[in-house]
Write a protein that holds these residues in place. Structure first.
Motif, PDB file in Angstrom:
ATOM      1  N   TRP A  32      43.432-103.330-102.482  1.00 26.60           N
ATOM      2  CA  TRP A  32      43.696-103.713-100.861  1.00 26.60           C
ATOM      3  C   TRP A  32      43.275-105.131-100.788  1.00 26.60           C
ATOM      4  CZ3 TRP A  32      39.785-105.214 -97.500  1.00 26.60           C
ATOM      5  CH2 TRP A  32      40.309-105.232 -95.981  1.00 26.60           C
ATOM      6  N   PHE A  33      44.350-106.120-100.453  1.00 30.90           N
ATOM      7  CA  PHE A  33      44.189-107.414-100.227  1.00 30.90           C
ATOM      8  C   PHE A  33      43.624-107.564 -98.925  1.00 30.90           C
ATOM      9  CE2 PHE A  33      46.797-106.970-103.759  1.00 30.90           C
ATOM     10  CZ  PHE A  33      46.513-108.233-104.464  1.00 30.90           C
ATOM     11  N   ALA A  34      42.608-108.346 -98.626  1.00 21.46           N
ATOM     12  CA  ALA A  34      41.896-108.401 -97.225  1.00 21.46           C
ATOM     13  C   ALA A  34      42.665-109.491 -96.529  1.00 21.46           C
ATOM     14  CB  ALA A  34      40.538-108.945 -97.537  1.00 21.46           C
ATOM     15  N   SER A  35      42.294-109.476 -94.977  1.00 23.10           N
ATOM     16  CA  SER A  35      43.410-110.495 -94.433  1.00 23.10           C
ATOM     17  C   SER A  35      42.921-111.984 -94.899  1.00 23.10           C
ATOM     18  CB  SER A  35      42.832-110.281 -93.030  1.00 23.10           C
ATOM     19  OG  SER A  35      43.177-108.823 -92.493  1.00 23.10           O
ATOM     20  N   GLY A  36      44.036-112.820 -94.740  1.00 21.82           N
ATOM     21  CA  GLY A  36      43.889-114.111 -95.097  1.00 21.82           C
ATOM     22  C   GLY A  36      45.130-114.645 -96.334  1.00 21.82           C
ATOM     23  N   VAL A  37      44.722-115.600 -96.609  1.00 18.87           N
ATOM     24  CA  VAL A  37      45.659-116.215 -97.962  1.00 18.87           C
ATOM     25  C   VAL A  37      44.953-115.986 -99.265  1.00 18.87           C
ATOM     26  CG1 VAL A  37      46.977-118.284 -98.787  1.00 18.87           C
ATOM     27  CG2 VAL A  37      46.556-117.886 -96.251  1.00 18.87           C
ATOM     28  N   HIS A  38      45.697-115.507-100.246  1.00 19.35           N
ATOM     29  CA  HIS A  38      45.240-115.351-101.514  1.00 19.35           C
ATOM     30  C   HIS A  38      45.909-116.261-102.363  1.00 19.35           C
ATOM     31  CE1 HIS A  38      43.138-111.241-100.648  1.00 19.35           C
ATOM     32  NE2 HIS A  38      44.107-111.227 -99.746  1.00 19.35           N
ATOM     33  N   THR A  39      45.473-116.608-103.342  1.00 22.36           N
ATOM     34  CA  THR A  39      46.056-117.753-104.421  1.00 22.36           C
ATOM     35  C   THR A  39      45.852-117.048-105.587  1.00 22.36           C
ATOM     36  OG1 THR A  39      44.200-119.198-104.351  1.00 22.36           O
ATOM     37  CG2 THR A  39      46.107-119.612-102.611  1.00 22.36           C
ATOM     38  N   ALA A  62      47.490-110.343 -94.773  1.00 23.41           N
ATOM     39  CA  ALA A  62      47.305-110.609 -96.107  1.00 23.41           C
ATOM     40  C   ALA A  62      48.370-111.254 -96.615  1.00 23.41           C
ATOM     41  CB  ALA A  62      47.187-109.300 -96.714  1.00 23.41           C
ATOM     42  N   ILE A  63      48.264-112.217 -97.242  1.00 22.98           N
ATOM     43  CA  ILE A  63      49.354-113.259 -97.558  1.00 22.98           C
ATOM     44  C   ILE A  63      49.060-113.820 -99.053  1.00 22.98           C
ATOM     45  CG2 ILE A  63      50.666-115.386 -97.690  1.00 22.98           C
ATOM     46  CD1 ILE A  63      49.669-115.447 -94.439  1.00 22.98           C
ATOM     47  N   THR A  87      52.504-110.125 -97.298  1.00 18.61           N
ATOM     48  CA  THR A  87      53.427-111.352 -97.100  1.00 18.61           C
ATOM     49  C   THR A  87      53.444-112.240 -98.629  1.00 18.61           C
ATOM     50  OG1 THR A  87      53.382-111.598 -94.773  1.00 18.61           O
ATOM     51  CG2 THR A  87      53.959-113.722 -96.124  1.00 18.61           C
ATOM     52  N   ILE A  88      54.505-112.557 -99.357  1.00 16.05           N
ATOM     53  CA  ILE A  88      54.520-112.958-100.390  1.00 16.05           C
ATOM     54  C   ILE A  88      55.529-114.202-100.465  1.00 16.05           C
ATOM     55  CG2 ILE A  88      55.061-112.691-102.918  1.00 16.05           C
ATOM     56  CD1 ILE A  88      54.772-109.554-102.191  1.00 16.05           C
ATOM     57  N   ARG A  89      54.908-115.315-100.473  1.00 21.76           N
ATOM     58  CA  ARG A  89      55.573-116.348-100.098  1.00 21.76           C
ATOM     59  C   ARG A  89      55.275-117.643-101.075  1.00 21.76           C
ATOM     60  NH1 ARG A  89      51.976-118.230 -94.817  1.00 21.76           N
ATOM     61  NH2 ARG A  89      50.311-119.259 -95.996  1.00 21.76           N
ATOM     62  N   ASN A  90      56.323-118.604-100.986  1.00 26.55           N
ATOM     63  CA  ASN A  90      56.120-119.940-101.534  1.00 26.55           C
ATOM     64  C   ASN A  90      55.907-120.004-103.126  1.00 26.55           C
ATOM     65  OD1 ASN A  90      56.591-121.071 -98.957  1.00 26.55           O
ATOM     66  ND2 ASN A  90      54.206-121.055 -98.745  1.00 26.55           N
ATOM     67  N   PHE A  91      56.677-118.949-103.947  1.00 21.32           N
ATOM     68  CA  PHE A  91      56.626-119.044-105.252  1.00 21.32           C
ATOM     69  C   PHE A  91      57.792-119.839-105.867  1.00 21.32           C
ATOM     70  CE2 PHE A  91      53.564-115.724-104.518  1.00 21.32           C
ATOM     71  CZ  PHE A  91      52.851-115.699-105.608  1.00 21.32           C
ATOM     72  N   GLY A  92      57.545-120.509-106.753  1.00 17.09           N
ATOM     73  CA  GLY A  92      58.552-121.427-107.395  1.00 17.09           C
ATOM     74  C   GLY A  92      58.232-122.849-106.782  1.00 17.09           C
ATOM     75  N   ARG A  93      58.732-124.083-107.621  1.00 14.38           N
ATOM     76  CA  ARG A  93      58.260-125.296-107.231  1.00 14.38           C
ATOM     77  C   ARG A  93      59.464-126.081-106.797  1.00 14.38           C
ATOM     78  NH1 ARG A  93      56.900-126.514-113.496  1.00 14.38           N
ATOM     79  NH2 ARG A  93      58.768-125.175-113.450  1.00 14.38           N
ATOM     80  N   GLY A  94      60.457-125.311-106.490  1.00 10.16           N
ATOM     81  CA  GLY A  94      61.752-125.839-105.756  1.00 10.16           C
ATOM     82  C   GLY A  94      62.819-125.947-106.970  1.00 10.16           C
ATOM     83  N   LEU A  95      64.138-125.028-106.873  1.00 14.18           N
ATOM     84  CA  LEU A  95      65.023-124.850-107.942  1.00 14.18           C
ATOM     85  C   LEU A  95      64.628-124.190-109.047  1.00 14.18           C
ATOM     86  CD1 LEU A  95      66.820-128.217-107.523  1.00 14.18           C
ATOM     87  CD2 LEU A  95      67.081-125.955-106.259  1.00 14.18           C
ATOM     88  N   ASP A  96      63.279-123.464-109.079  1.00 18.69           N
ATOM     89  CA  ASP A  96      62.950-122.644-109.945  1.00 18.69           C
ATOM     90  C   ASP A  96      63.710-121.132-109.959  1.00 18.69           C
ATOM     91  OD1 ASP A  96      61.143-124.028-111.658  1.00 18.69           O
ATOM     92  OD2 ASP A  96      59.662-123.835-110.266  1.00 18.69           O
TER      93      ASP A  96
END
Length: 788
Positions: A32-39, A62-63, A87-96
């Protein structure tokens, strides 16, 4: 799409922040991922390596953020993984991640991915594997696809089986525009299926993708596309390519392929593209329901073109004219072309040892080495096309197509372009029938040359049996809308008797044949005193009535005198004989020419009877005539069922994220109403199924409807009214919003002017309010004329 605010029993809590050191290597656990941003870890391969039978759940907010540093979020070729409410976002460095997925990177089997927002990633947001269920997600603004899939091909079998894609929003994908970076890659859009047997693609909203909406490419078998709303994608709405056995039904296609149609003027930009695909009884059809490709009961509106059935004579197994170069049809052994040696130089065969070279000229190989466009049935659809709306270019805009192209330049090929064309058009069981066309449609055949509807229906093509164009069925026009009068015929028209009218004060009334507005008789009123006069009904508390939109009208003509202005007073009375509301209409000063006064009013809720009386001023010796007295339901452009769910939902149908039905559970008037049931949380809409709508005329109109909350808390709704000309051109749009909805009936109303040339009125109803399980009642939808 919010998950539990606290960890479920037995779940392992994952705190927000840096999770690079967290132990996710616990098969069978629930995280269970708590609220907030996870890296994750600070390198490109920082990722969660999924374990079998493991569940990953997000709390509200939870992000998991790849920070444009990590490539993938969830990897691992393991079974029975569940991911929800993240929410799953921002994977890849651009054109990956070209041709790779961020979630379920390895197309693991048995994954359930639901209630997530997966956005802003490189590559595909989600990869699918066998037995995957992907539902109720928002797959948005990813670099290549919202979803895709790939497993290594399996000799004699499908690589992926039994997938479900349901109730997702798939929008804005291919932000990296891979088609411009890899010419001819065929690798972009809302989502792509590859080598799949058994797919249910249902109830998705696929819109605004920078490429094809839904694309099934290479040996896909047994697909159902149903209930999807597919609009404003740059490319085709659905592309079914070198694949088999599919049903495409009850979908809506709007404004697709405007970009691709203009970019490639050498072929249609269709809403549905069936390319080298067909039905075959040797293959599975349990999901699709028939060993055919069936396209029926769909709505098409202003796409670049309609349905294209196409076959390239040079595309077959072992040909370098086939872009899926390693694959053969399911009927040939081996189904995979040997890896070595391969020759990729056209027009040579890829393998000079494969059966589809060594024996391709003889049967069964001549038949079975090809993907055929065959056994396709397109029927009972509505196709709307307005050239003033669609940005047309070239010769293929606004066409249906049944054609084949290619080149006779492969010396070893047993196929010719003319032979394939004849098969596609005449021998393969491809048929269009019982469709309705609106607009300037053309029909492409042969190499793609276009003909008109009459030629298309005639020999040798004999297509579109039972179809109509421009809505003309050859039947007589419908009867004009009649006014329903609460007054009986004699009280209204005086044709058989004086009806219920009786003397009240200072007048003498009589039924007379001296004058008549219609028929042969009218009501003659002679003034007998100078302090005013009155005529009343003898049937207190009046005639039976119902709540709703009403017309009040009467005609008057002067007999003798001057300045006479008769007034009709209407009182709405409830079952306890209490007056609820009063309306009045007054004729202008009468002349020796018949004149009319009318008004549209709302009889209040609870109205049971209506009491009418006539009053005015005058002098002894003056008299006048009255005729065609009306107190009744306002003439409505809509039929009774469409106006209020009486007996059925009429012409109303689902548009997106909601269903609509007739219900006796509640009613403002009559015995039923329309019940809108919301199925998804991103806004909803219902619309008429009879585009371009109900017959109407230009002039002043009153538009109104009643609404109340059912379950949930839908707070607002908007009725959109579109006025179309005789050529189905959109002339004007009006909005009638209603906010502050409650559990009591409320009315929205607007007076508008239908523009000159208006021939049809089309309605849809939508809201940005409400979630799955919420509902709304609608009743008494009226489009009626006002005095001009």
């Amino acid at each position: 799409m919010s998950g539990p605010s606290s960890a479920p029993g037995g779940a392992i809590a994952v705190p927000a922040g840096d999770n690079s050191g967290f132990d996710f290597n616990q098969p069978g656990a629930t995280f269970w991922f708590a609220s907030g941003v996870h890296t994750l870890a600070n390198d490109v391969f920082g990722q969660i390596v999924a374990r079998a039978n493991t569940t990953y759940i997000g709390a509200p907010g939870a992000i998991i953020d790849g920070r444009n540093l990590n490539l993938y979020a969830f990897t691992g070729d393991v079974q029975n993984v569940t991911i929800r409410y993240l929410t799953i976002r921002n994977f890849g460095r651009g054109l990956d991640n070209n041709n790779e997925g961020v979630v379920n990177h390895d197309s693991g089997a048995g994954w359930t991915i639901e209630y997530n927002t997966i956005s802003g990633n490189d590559g595909a947001g989600v990869f699918l594997g066998t037995g995957n269920v992907v539902r109720y997600n928002c797959l948005k603004d990813n670099g290549q696809y919202g979803f895709s899939m790939f497993k290594m091909p399996v000799e004699g079998d499908s690589a992926i089986k039994n997938v479900v894609l349901d109730h997702n929003e798939i929008t804005g994908n291919n932000t990296d525009d891979w088609e411009s970076r890899i010419e001819g890659c065929g690798c972009t859009g809302g989502g792509k299926f590859w080598d799949v047997r058994g797919a249910q693609v249902t109830n998705n909203w696929v819109h605004g993708n920078k490429g094809t909406g839904l694309w099934a490419d290479t040996n896909n078998i047994d697909f159902l596309f149903e209930g999807n709303y597919i609009e404003e994608n740059d490319g085709e709405g659905i592309w079914y390519e070198i694949s088999y056995n599919a049903t495409i039904r009850n979908n809506t296609f709007r404004r697709n392929a405007w970009v691709s149609g203009n970019r490639n003027l050498g072929s249609p930009g269709p809403a549905i593209y069936l390319s080298e695909s067909g039905g075959d009884a040797r293959l599975a059809s349990a999901v699709s329901g028939a060993p055919k490709i069936r396209v029926y009961a769909n709505s098409f509106e202003d796409n670049f073109s309609g349905v294209s059935i196409y076959e390239n004579a040079n595309r077959f197994c072992n040909s370098n004219g086939n872009t899926s170069k390693g694959y053969c049809t399911p009927f040939i052994t081996p189904t995979l072309i040997p890896q070595e040696p391969r020759n990729y130089e056209y027009p040579n065969p890829i393998s000079d040892t494969h059966t589809c070279y060594t024996q391709v000229a003889g049967e069964p190989y001549k038949t079975d080495c090809r993907w055929h466009s065959k056994n396709i049935e397109v029927n009972n659809n509505e196709f709307h096309f307005d050239r003033t709306v669609v940005p047309c270019a070239g010769t293929y805009c606004g066409v249906q197509a049944l054609y084949a192209t290619g080149a006779d330049n492969m010396p070893w090929s047993p196929y010719t372009v003319s032979g394939v064309q004849n098969d596609v058009m005449f021998n393969n069981g491809n048929v269009f029938h019982d469709n309705k066309y609106f607009g300037a449609w053309r029909f492409a055949k042969g190499f793609g040359e276009t003909v008109n509807f009459g030629v298309w229906r005639s020999a040798p093509y004999t297509q579109e049996v039972g179809s109509t164009i421009e809505g003309d069925t050859g039947e007589p026009p419908p009867d004009p809308v009649l006014v329903t009068n609460d007054l009986d015929a004699d009280t209204s028209t005086l044709e058989g008797s004086v009806g219920q009218w009786q003397d009240w004060y200072s007048e003498a009334l009589a039924r007379t044949s001296e004058e008549a507005h219609s028929g042969t008789h009218s009501l003659r009123v002679a003034v007998t005193a100078s302090w005013g006069w009155g005529v009343q009904l003898a049937n207190w508390p009046g005639f039976a009535t119902t709540p709703g939109v009403k017309t009040l009208a009467l005609w008057g003509k002067l007999g003798a005198g001057m300045g006479l202005t008769p007034k009709m007073t209407v009182k709405w009375v409830d079952a306890n004989q209490a007056v609820l509301q009063t309306h009045e209409v007054t004729l202008p000063a009468l002349t020796t020419t018949w004149q009319k006064v009318s008004a549209v009013v709302d009889a209040p809720a609870g109205a049971s009877t209506v009491l009418v009386y006539l009053t005015g001023s005058g002098n002894p010796g003056e008299y006048f005539y009255l005729d065609d007295i009306v107190v009744g339901d306002a003439p409505n452009a809509l039929d009774a069922a469409s106006a209020g769910g009486e007996g059925s939902a009429g012409q109303w149908q689902a548009w997106y994220a909601a269903s609509v039905s007739a219900t006796p559970q509640d009613a403002y008037r009559g015995t039923g109403s329309l019940l809108v049931s919301v199925t998804d949380p991103w806004g909803w809409g219902v619309q008429l199924a009879n585009w371009p709508g109900f017959a109407t005329t230009a002039g002043n109109k009153r538009i109104s409807y009643m609404a109340k909350q059912g379950s949930g808390a839908i707070s607002n709704v908007t009725l959109r009214v579109k006025w179309f000309g005789g050529g189905q051109e959109l002339l004007q749009t009006d909005l009638v919003p209603l906010s502050g909805l409650s559990t009591s009936w409320q009315r929205a109303a607007a007076n508008v002017t239908a523009p000159a040339g208006a021939a049809n009125v089309y309605l849809d109803i939508y809201s940005n309010s409400g979630g799955a399980g919420d509902s709304l009642y609608l009743d008494d939808l009226v489009v009626t004329d006002l005095a001009n």
